[in-house]
Scaffold this motif. Sequence first.
Motif, PDB file in Angstrom:
ATOM      1  N   TRP A   1      27.649  33.746  11.420  1.00 50.65           N
ATOM      2  CA  TRP A   1      26.817  33.042  10.441  1.00 50.65           C
ATOM      3  C   TRP A   1      25.666  33.925   9.965  1.00 50.65           C
ATOM      4  N   TYR A   2      24.974  34.571  10.893  1.00 50.19           N
ATOM      5  CA  TYR A   2      23.876  35.460  10.520  1.00 50.19           C
ATOM      6  C   TYR A   2      24.385  36.644   9.707  1.00 50.19           C
ATOM      7  N   ARG A   3      25.501  37.208  10.111  1.00 53.98           N
ATOM      8  CA  ARG A   3      26.053  38.348   9.378  1.00 53.98           C
ATOM      9  C   ARG A   3      26.330  37.985   7.932  1.00 53.98           C
ATOM     10  N   ASN A   4      26.925  36.830   7.725  1.00 51.79           N
ATOM     11  CA  ASN A   4      27.247  36.416   6.375  1.00 51.79           C
ATOM     12  C   ASN A   4      25.983  36.156   5.564  1.00 51.79           C
ATOM     13  N   LEU A   5      25.005  35.498   6.177  1.00 54.06           N
ATOM     14  CA  LEU A   5      23.751  35.217   5.482  1.00 54.06           C
ATOM     15  C   LEU A   5      23.042  36.518   5.100  1.00 54.06           C
ATOM     16  N   HIS A   6      22.939  37.450   6.026  1.00 55.25           N
ATOM     17  CA  HIS A   6      22.253  38.714   5.742  1.00 55.25           C
ATOM     18  C   HIS A   6      22.929  39.469   4.599  1.00 55.25           C
ATOM     19  N   GLU A   7      24.245  39.445   4.566  1.00 55.31           N
ATOM     20  CA  GLU A   7      24.970  40.114   3.483  1.00 55.31           C
ATOM     21  C   GLU A   7      24.740  39.408   2.150  1.00 55.31           C
TER      22      GLU A   7
ATOM     23  N   GLY B   1      11.313  35.040  11.784  1.00 52.08           N
ATOM     24  CA  GLY B   1      11.936  34.844  13.082  1.00 52.08           C
ATOM     25  C   GLY B   1      11.826  36.090  13.950  1.00 52.08           C
ATOM     26  N   THR B   2      12.909  36.460  14.591  1.00 53.67           N
ATOM     27  CA  THR B   2      12.892  37.606  15.503  1.00 53.67           C
ATOM     28  C   THR B   2      13.159  38.936  14.807  1.00 53.67           C
ATOM     29  N   GLY B   3      13.248  38.915  13.469  1.00 51.99           N
ATOM     30  CA  GLY B   3      13.370  40.156  12.716  1.00 51.99           C
ATOM     31  C   GLY B   3      14.771  40.618  12.418  1.00 51.99           C
ATOM     32  N   GLY B   4      15.769  39.760  12.586  1.00 50.93           N
ATOM     33  CA  GLY B   4      17.144  40.158  12.314  1.00 50.93           C
ATOM     34  C   GLY B   4      17.383  40.514  10.861  1.00 50.93           C
ATOM     35  N   MET B   5      16.811  39.723   9.948  1.00 47.40           N
ATOM     36  CA  MET B   5      16.949  40.006   8.521  1.00 47.40           C
ATOM     37  C   MET B   5      16.240  41.300   8.164  1.00 47.40           C
ATOM     38  N   LEU B   6      15.035  41.493   8.684  1.00 46.87           N
ATOM     39  CA  LEU B   6      14.297  42.726   8.432  1.00 46.87           C
ATOM     40  C   LEU B   6      15.072  43.940   8.947  1.00 46.87           C
ATOM     41  N   ASP B   7      15.669  43.796  10.112  1.00 46.93           N
ATOM     42  CA  ASP B   7      16.439  44.896  10.691  1.00 46.93           C
ATOM     43  C   ASP B   7      17.647  45.222   9.830  1.00 46.93           C
ATOM     44  N   PHE B   8      18.324  44.194   9.328  1.00 48.91           N
ATOM     45  CA  PHE B   8      19.483  44.419   8.464  1.00 48.91           C
ATOM     46  C   PHE B   8      19.059  45.120   7.178  1.00 48.91           C
ATOM     47  N   LEU B   9      17.934  44.676   6.597  1.00 43.66           N
ATOM     48  CA  LEU B   9      17.432  45.319   5.381  1.00 43.66           C
ATOM     49  C   LEU B   9      17.080  46.779   5.644  1.00 43.66           C
TER      50      LEU B   9
ATOM     51  N   VAL C   1      22.017  37.917   1.245  1.00 43.72           N
ATOM     52  CA  VAL C   1      20.670  38.295   0.795  1.00 43.72           C
ATOM     53  C   VAL C   1      20.690  39.673   0.152  1.00 43.72           C
ATOM     54  N   VAL C   2      21.327  40.643   0.803  1.00 37.85           N
ATOM     55  CA  VAL C   2      21.378  41.994   0.252  1.00 37.85           C
ATOM     56  C   VAL C   2      22.125  42.018  -1.084  1.00 37.85           C
ATOM     57  N   GLU C   3      23.185  41.262  -1.194  1.00 38.63           N
ATOM     58  CA  GLU C   3      23.926  41.220  -2.453  1.00 38.63           C
ATOM     59  C   GLU C   3      23.077  40.624  -3.572  1.00 38.63           C
ATOM     60  N   ALA C   4      22.253  39.631  -3.243  1.00 37.08           N
ATOM     61  CA  ALA C   4      21.341  39.055  -4.238  1.00 37.08           C
ATOM     62  C   ALA C   4      20.296  40.082  -4.668  1.00 37.08           C
ATOM     63  N   LEU C   5      19.797  40.853  -3.720  1.00 42.66           N
ATOM     64  CA  LEU C   5      18.815  41.901  -4.043  1.00 42.66           C
ATOM     65  C   LEU C   5      19.445  42.972  -4.933  1.00 42.66           C
ATOM     66  N   GLU C   6      20.670  43.383  -4.595  1.00 42.60           N
ATOM     67  CA  GLU C   6      21.322  44.429  -5.376  1.00 42.60           C
ATOM     68  C   GLU C   6      21.694  43.944  -6.770  1.00 42.60           C
ATOM     69  N   LYS C   7      22.034  42.687  -6.892  1.00 42.65           N
ATOM     70  CA  LYS C   7      22.344  42.153  -8.216  1.00 42.65           C
ATOM     71  C   LYS C   7      21.108  42.183  -9.104  1.00 42.65           C
ATOM     72  N   ARG C   8      19.944  41.954  -8.513  1.00 42.78           N
ATOM     73  CA  ARG C   8      18.709  41.927  -9.291  1.00 42.78           C
ATOM     74  C   ARG C   8      18.115  43.322  -9.504  1.00 42.78           C
ATOM     75  N   PHE C   9      18.115  44.138  -8.450  1.00 43.56           N
ATOM     76  CA  PHE C   9      17.391  45.405  -8.491  1.00 43.56           C
ATOM     77  C   PHE C   9      18.294  46.640  -8.406  1.00 43.56           C
ATOM     78  N   GLY C  10      19.597  46.434  -8.424  1.00 44.71           N
ATOM     79  CA  GLY C  10      20.506  47.563  -8.330  1.00 44.71           C
ATOM     80  C   GLY C  10      20.402  48.242  -6.977  1.00 44.71           C
ATOM     81  N   GLN C  11      20.471  49.554  -6.975  1.00 47.42           N
ATOM     82  CA  GLN C  11      20.438  50.317  -5.724  1.00 47.42           C
ATOM     83  C   GLN C  11      19.029  50.752  -5.329  1.00 47.42           C
ATOM     84  N   ARG C  12      18.034  50.221  -6.005  1.00 52.02           N
ATOM     85  CA  ARG C  12      16.651  50.552  -5.620  1.00 52.02           C
ATOM     86  C   ARG C  12      16.390  50.107  -4.188  1.00 52.02           C
ATOM     87  N   ARG C  13      15.768  50.968  -3.423  1.00 51.76           N
ATOM     88  CA  ARG C  13      15.425  50.640  -2.047  1.00 51.76           C
ATOM     89  C   ARG C  13      13.916  50.700  -1.815  1.00 51.76           C
ATOM     90  N   ASP C  14      13.153  50.867  -2.917  1.00 50.74           N
ATOM     91  CA  ASP C  14      11.704  50.944  -2.799  1.00 50.74           C
ATOM     92  C   ASP C  14      11.013  49.620  -3.123  1.00 50.74           C
TER      93      ASP C  14
END
Length: 256
Positions: free
Chosen positions: A20-26, A50-58, A28-41
């Motif tokens: 469930w977490y894996r799917n959710l984290h993916e 929470g415990t930082g799982g999303m931050l760690d994935f990002l 989020v990243v897909e939503a970011l990439e759709k909006r901002f492309g490959q920008r990582r800044d």
Amino acid sequence: MIGRSEEYEKMFKLEGQLWWYRNLHERVVEALEKRFGQRRDIAILDAGCGTGGMLDFLRRKGYKNLRGIDGSADAVAFCQERGFSVALLDMNQLPYFEVDIQYDAIVCNDVFCYFNDAQLTNILSAMAHLLRTDGILISNNNAFDLFWGEHDLAVKSTRRFTLATFERLLPMVGLRITWSTYWSFILSFLILPIRQWQQLQLKLGWRNADNPESDVYLPNFLVNQTLYRIARTEQKLFRRTPFGSSLFLIVELSDE
């Protein structure tokens, strides 16, 4: 979930593995990439991290400008163990948090369920002020009262949502939904009877409501992979689905 240190410990250990977490984290990243492309800044705030799982994935996906806040000292400690500098902040105090800083994206997953409408309106208003003009709010939320069960008791959730709630509240604070979907539709036919059975057991006193257990546990490898693949396949096949235990939203500032 403040006060449930054992739940934070489970989350910390399993976020990187549980389907469930894996799917959710993916998502989020897909939503970011759709909006901002490959920008990582881009500047990203994880509000209720929470415990930082999303931050760690990002971070593992290359995003560098990351900030987190959470209202639990336990959660903040786990984030620090991951190497993140996270602020301890009650979300009700968000309107007073770093008012001169704005973000390209705010991520807020499974946090709104701890607040009533008045509190949530204030929090959403604060998020609108924290967003840059072209920024987005990405939020996952537990959905439909039908799915209420022992998990909600374990994490101290006070409500579940439908899209109509956000359609009512967001315009009041200058925000609008640009995309939404319920998920996981296919697995809801497995999740729903389990939750309904939990409800019945709680009502009959067959389960101890004073010591509830959450759904955060790792099944065996094959089951976990199968559940992940089902949810992932659903996401690829269907742009939106009309039902599920979670509601995923992408929100931006209103033009009005």
